[in-house]
Design an enzyme around this catalytic site. Structure first.
Site, PDB file in Angstrom:
ATOM      1  N   GLY A  10     -13.727 -29.134 -25.912  1.00 30.39           N
ATOM      2  CA  GLY A  10     -13.845 -29.929 -24.690  1.00 30.39           C
ATOM      3  C   GLY A  10     -14.888 -31.007 -24.882  1.00 30.39           C
ATOM      4  N   THR A  55     -18.533 -33.001 -24.933  1.00 26.19           N
ATOM      5  CA  THR A  55     -19.850 -32.656 -25.485  1.00 26.19           C
ATOM      6  C   THR A  55     -20.762 -32.114 -24.388  1.00 26.19           C
ATOM      7  OG1 THR A  55     -19.602 -34.213 -27.292  1.00 26.19           O
ATOM      8  CG2 THR A  55     -21.855 -33.642 -26.673  1.00 26.19           C
ATOM      9  N   ASP A  56     -20.699 -32.676 -23.198  1.00 28.32           N
ATOM     10  CA  ASP A  56     -21.565 -32.196 -22.115  1.00 28.32           C
ATOM     11  C   ASP A  56     -21.256 -30.738 -21.774  1.00 28.32           C
ATOM     12  OD1 ASP A  56     -22.836 -34.567 -22.016  1.00 28.32           O
ATOM     13  OD2 ASP A  56     -21.738 -35.345 -20.282  1.00 28.32           O
ATOM     14  N   THR A  57     -19.987 -30.407 -21.674  1.00 24.63           N
ATOM     15  CA  THR A  57     -19.637 -29.014 -21.364  1.00 24.63           C
ATOM     16  C   THR A  57     -19.955 -28.108 -22.547  1.00 24.63           C
ATOM     17  OG1 THR A  57     -17.890 -29.848 -19.927  1.00 24.63           O
ATOM     18  CG2 THR A  57     -17.815 -27.519 -20.443  1.00 24.63           C
ATOM     19  N   GLY A  58     -19.815 -28.635 -23.754  1.00 25.01           N
ATOM     20  CA  GLY A  58     -20.183 -27.864 -24.943  1.00 25.01           C
ATOM     21  C   GLY A  58     -21.637 -27.409 -24.884  1.00 25.01           C
ATOM     22  N   GLU A  71     -15.753 -27.643 -30.616  1.00 22.17           N
ATOM     23  CA  GLU A  71     -15.049 -28.851 -31.063  1.00 22.17           C
ATOM     24  C   GLU A  71     -15.131 -29.823 -29.896  1.00 22.17           C
ATOM     25  OE1 GLU A  71     -12.672 -31.569 -31.190  1.00 22.17           O
ATOM     26  OE2 GLU A  71     -10.953 -30.217 -31.364  1.00 22.17           O
ATOM     27  N   CYS A  74      -9.568 -36.299 -29.063  1.00 27.04           N
ATOM     28  CA  CYS A  74     -11.006 -36.302 -29.360  1.00 27.04           C
ATOM     29  C   CYS A  74     -11.285 -37.092 -30.629  1.00 27.04           C
ATOM     30  CB  CYS A  74     -11.525 -34.882 -29.455  1.00 27.04           C
ATOM     31  SG  CYS A  74     -10.472 -33.827 -30.433  1.00 27.04           S
ATOM     32  N   GLU A  77     -16.951 -42.082 -25.184  1.00 24.67           N
ATOM     33  CA  GLU A  77     -15.585 -41.630 -25.411  1.00 24.67           C
ATOM     34  C   GLU A  77     -14.779 -41.954 -24.152  1.00 24.67           C
ATOM     35  OE1 GLU A  77     -14.992 -37.345 -25.684  1.00 24.67           O
ATOM     36  OE2 GLU A  77     -13.596 -37.699 -27.325  1.00 24.67           O
TER      37      GLU A  77
HETATM   38  P1  ADP Z   1     -12.687 -32.602 -19.768  1.00 25.29           P
HETATM   39  O1  ADP Z   1     -13.802 -33.443 -19.224  1.00 25.29           O
HETATM   40  O2  ADP Z   1     -11.928 -33.284 -20.812  1.00 25.29           O
HETATM   41  O3  ADP Z   1     -11.838 -31.953 -18.736  1.00 25.29           O
HETATM   42  P2  ADP Z   1     -14.261 -30.252 -20.188  1.00 25.29           P
HETATM   43  O4  ADP Z   1     -15.203 -30.063 -21.313  1.00 25.29           O
HETATM   44  O5  ADP Z   1     -14.831 -30.394 -18.836  1.00 25.29           O
HETATM   45  O6  ADP Z   1     -13.376 -31.476 -20.617  1.00 25.29           O
HETATM   46  O7  ADP Z   1     -13.198 -29.091 -20.145  1.00 25.29           O
HETATM   47  C1  ADP Z   1     -12.722 -28.382 -21.258  1.00 25.29           C
HETATM   48  C2  ADP Z   1     -12.602 -26.918 -20.880  1.00 25.29           C
HETATM   49  O8  ADP Z   1     -13.891 -26.456 -20.516  1.00 25.29           O
HETATM   50  C3  ADP Z   1     -11.698 -26.650 -19.680  1.00 25.29           C
HETATM   51  O9  ADP Z   1     -11.023 -25.419 -19.878  1.00 25.29           O
HETATM   52  C4  ADP Z   1     -12.689 -26.521 -18.547  1.00 25.29           C
HETATM   53  O10 ADP Z   1     -12.241 -25.732 -17.460  1.00 25.29           O
HETATM   54  C5  ADP Z   1     -13.848 -25.826 -19.245  1.00 25.29           C
HETATM   55  N1  ADP Z   1     -15.140 -25.998 -18.580  1.00 25.29           N
HETATM   56  C6  ADP Z   1     -15.561 -27.042 -17.832  1.00 25.29           C
HETATM   57  N2  ADP Z   1     -16.809 -26.811 -17.350  1.00 25.29           N
HETATM   58  C7  ADP Z   1     -17.189 -25.597 -17.804  1.00 25.29           C
HETATM   59  C8  ADP Z   1     -18.356 -24.787 -17.652  1.00 25.29           C
HETATM   60  N3  ADP Z   1     -19.384 -25.192 -16.912  1.00 25.29           N
HETATM   61  N4  ADP Z   1     -18.395 -23.591 -18.262  1.00 25.29           N
HETATM   62  C9  ADP Z   1     -17.354 -23.174 -19.031  1.00 25.29           C
HETATM   63  N5  ADP Z   1     -16.230 -23.877 -19.193  1.00 25.29           N
HETATM   64  C10 ADP Z   1     -16.130 -25.077 -18.603  1.00 25.29           C
END
Ligand code: ADP
Length: 536
Positions: free
Chosen positions: A280, A282-285, A303, A337, A434
């Site tokens: 997903g 980078t911020d959520t990573g 990733e 990505c 991105e």
């Molecule tokens: P995008 O911005 O492309 O939607 P995200 O990184 O937000 O990418 O989402 C990728 C995955 O991570 C999705 O399955 C989403 O539900 C999950 N996700 C988003 N926020 C969180 C979080 N705080 N904790 C765990 N998983 C999350």
């Protein structure tokens, strides 16, 4: 949950759309037509192969069940914004139920006790079923995601089957080593599964991300709880039913639809999840890495995002370079990505490259993804659509030249015209962030040292492309660029055996290929004294 036939859905949701013309049994004629991908031949009417949406609940312990709260959420059709189906919404309690099932399947179930060969046979059978149901699966994927049906049916589902066969092949070839220690001991390593793997996937390639994660985890003998993306929950549920038909024991693979902060967060922080894999932003990573660290220190593979350079050198055949750079950016609506989102062009071919890139973008066939010959469907949702439109605005305001596109396509759904910016400078937002959409940023360069420095001046390092006829130039760039994949005179070449992952803030670890197995294995050293040191 409701069993909804496509025909009834069409009458409910698409009564005024061309989809009312769906005819059972059109698959084969469509399959013939789709070989003309990329030739800008568009059929008169879009044709969606018939599909049944039977699976909208959570998959826990081999059963489709409602969420503990009974809540559901709508999943939308990106072509229109209309509701396709209401899907059970998993939250922390559902993650607990799924993790318990996966734990029990790992500790007590038949899965870890099977021979690796028996496990591999289930994966092979699953791959066969994927091929058998290719068109239905492709249809669901396109409906929920918006990607061209031709791409789903001809490229992604076959690639999914290939991935499962690749990992099936690994299942009975995973073993440890005999280690020559300095002393009177017999030393060996056992490569054992880690346990319960938590996996969080995104919406841009729902099924390929599923395969990249489930494949190695199951080949190594782990059990899985997967949290799919809230935008695209349908295809993973459908194929997981097939996986059970192939003989997967209950509890080995559990699939939870739901939102990131609730379901995803609960999975990342769960004390009984032994390993986490995430794809997903980078911020959520960063968030999931913290959740893993603050709970049980589970190992994490990530990733994440990218801002990949695609470098066109002075000796390039311009027509080929234009086509490849176009593909590198616009493939999958720009929602990759690893998209080649900084197109660096040598000054000697720059003007010609701009003219031809503009012409190519204008020619790109945008439209209903079920229509034959369509190259670009809608973006995934309104949020992404707005985000991309804001980047386009920022590109114009910061002084880049808008060569094509820059606006919405049509009057419903989330379509954006293929957009090309020239005169892009390194410090513009469109060259740094991105965008994840159909927006190509073209930058001019003079010499190799300069382009290496500029290409590497990013927090990302997922991929890079190099286009040149000169082997010395290629070798220099390959070694100088800091990225996990370098494509030379090609782009987006993926295979189950080719590892993928990022340098810097594009991630940690590698998926696919032999490297992916280590993510799902523990190494156990076993030391036994040798009674007769004469035979060391
Ligand atoms: P995008 O911005 O492309 O939607 P995200 O990184 O937000 O990418 O989402 C990728 C995955 O991570 C999705 O399955 C989403 O539900 C999950 N996700 C988003 N926020 C969180 C979080 N705080 N904790 C765990 N998983 C999350």
């Amino acid at each position: 949950m409701a069993t909804r036939r496509l025909s009834s859905l069409i009458s409910q949701s698409f009564s005024s759309s061309p989809f009312r013309q769906v005819v059972q049994g059109q698959n084969s004629s469509l399959a013939k037509g789709i070989r003309r991908i990329g030739t800008a031949v568009a059929a008169e009417e879009p044709i969606m192969p018939p599909v049944e949406l039977n699976y909208t609940q959570l998959l826990i312990n081999g059963q489709f069940v409602d969420s503990a709260s009974g809540k559901t959420f709508p999943t939308l059709d990106p072509r229109t914004g209309d509701v396709i189906a209401h899907v059970s919404e998993g939250e922390a309690e559902d993650i607990n139920r799924a993790v318990s099932a996966a734990r029990k399947a790992f500790d007590e179930g038949p899965w870890p006790k099977m021979t690796p060969y028996e496990r591999s046979r289930i994966l092979y059978r699953f791959a066969d079923l994927l091929e058998k149901h290719n068109d239905e699966i492709a249809s669901i994927e396109t409906w929920d995601n918006g990607k061209p049906y031709e791409q789903s049916a001809l490229v992604e589902i076959p690639m999914f089957a290939r991935l499962m066969r690749y990992y099936a092949g690994w299942a009975d070839k995973i073993h440890g080593l005999t280690v020559p220690a300095d002393g009177p001991h017999h030393v060996q390593t056992l490569h054992e599964p880690i346990g319960v793997a938590g996996q969080i996937i995104p919406w841009n390639f729902p099924l390929l991300m599923y395969a990249w994660k489930v494949g190695p985890a199951l080949a190594c003998g782990n059990t899985v709880v997967m949290k799919t993306a809230e935008q695209t929950p349908l295809s993973a549920l459908y194929v997981s039913k097939l996986f059970h038909e192939a003989g997967l024991p209950p509890g080995v693979l559990n699939v939870i639809s739901g939102f990131g902060p609730t379901a995803g967060g609960a999975l990342a922080s769960h004390m009984d999840v032994d390993k986490l894999a995430f794809t997903g932003s980078t911020d959520t990573g960063k968030i999931v890495l913290q959740l893993a660290a603050n709970s049980n220190l589970k190992p994490v593979t990530l990733e994440l995002g990218g801002k990949s350079p695609f470098i066109i050198c002075e000796d390039a055949d311009v027509d080929q370079a234009v086509e490849l750079a176009h593909f590198a950016l616009f493939f999958n609506q720009g929602q990759c990505c690893c998209a080649g989102s900084r197109t660096f062009v040598h000054e000697s071919v720059y003007d010609e490259f701009i003219e031809k890139s503009k012409a190519r973008a204008v020619k790109r066939v945008v439209g209903d993804p079920f229509r034959q010959g369509v190259e670009q469907g809608p973006q995934i949702d309104l949020e992404q659509f707005n985000k991309i439109m804001n980047y386009i605005k920022s590109g114009i305001e910061s002084g880049a030249t808008l060569e094509s596109g820059g606006e919405r396509f049509g009057d419903k759904g989330y379509y954006i015209k293929p957009t090309v910016f020239s005169d892009v400078k390194d410090d513009m937002l469109i060259a740094k962030d991105e965008i994840f959409g159909p927006v190509q940023s073209i930058l001019k360069f003079k010499d190799l040292d300069e382009v290496i420095r500029r290409a590497n001046a990013t927090r990302y390092g997922l991929a890079a492309g190099v286009f040149t006829k000169n082997i010395d130039t290629a070798n220099t760039l390959v070694r100088a660029l800091r990225a996990g994949t370098i494509w030379v005179n090609c782009f987006d070449v993926f295979d189950a055996a080719i590892p993928f992952g990022g340098f810097k803030m594009s991630g940690q670890g590698r998926e696919k290929g032999i490297y992916s197995l280590n993510n799902y294995l523990q190494v156990k050293a076993v030391v036994t004294p040798l009674k007769n040191p004469a035979w060391l």
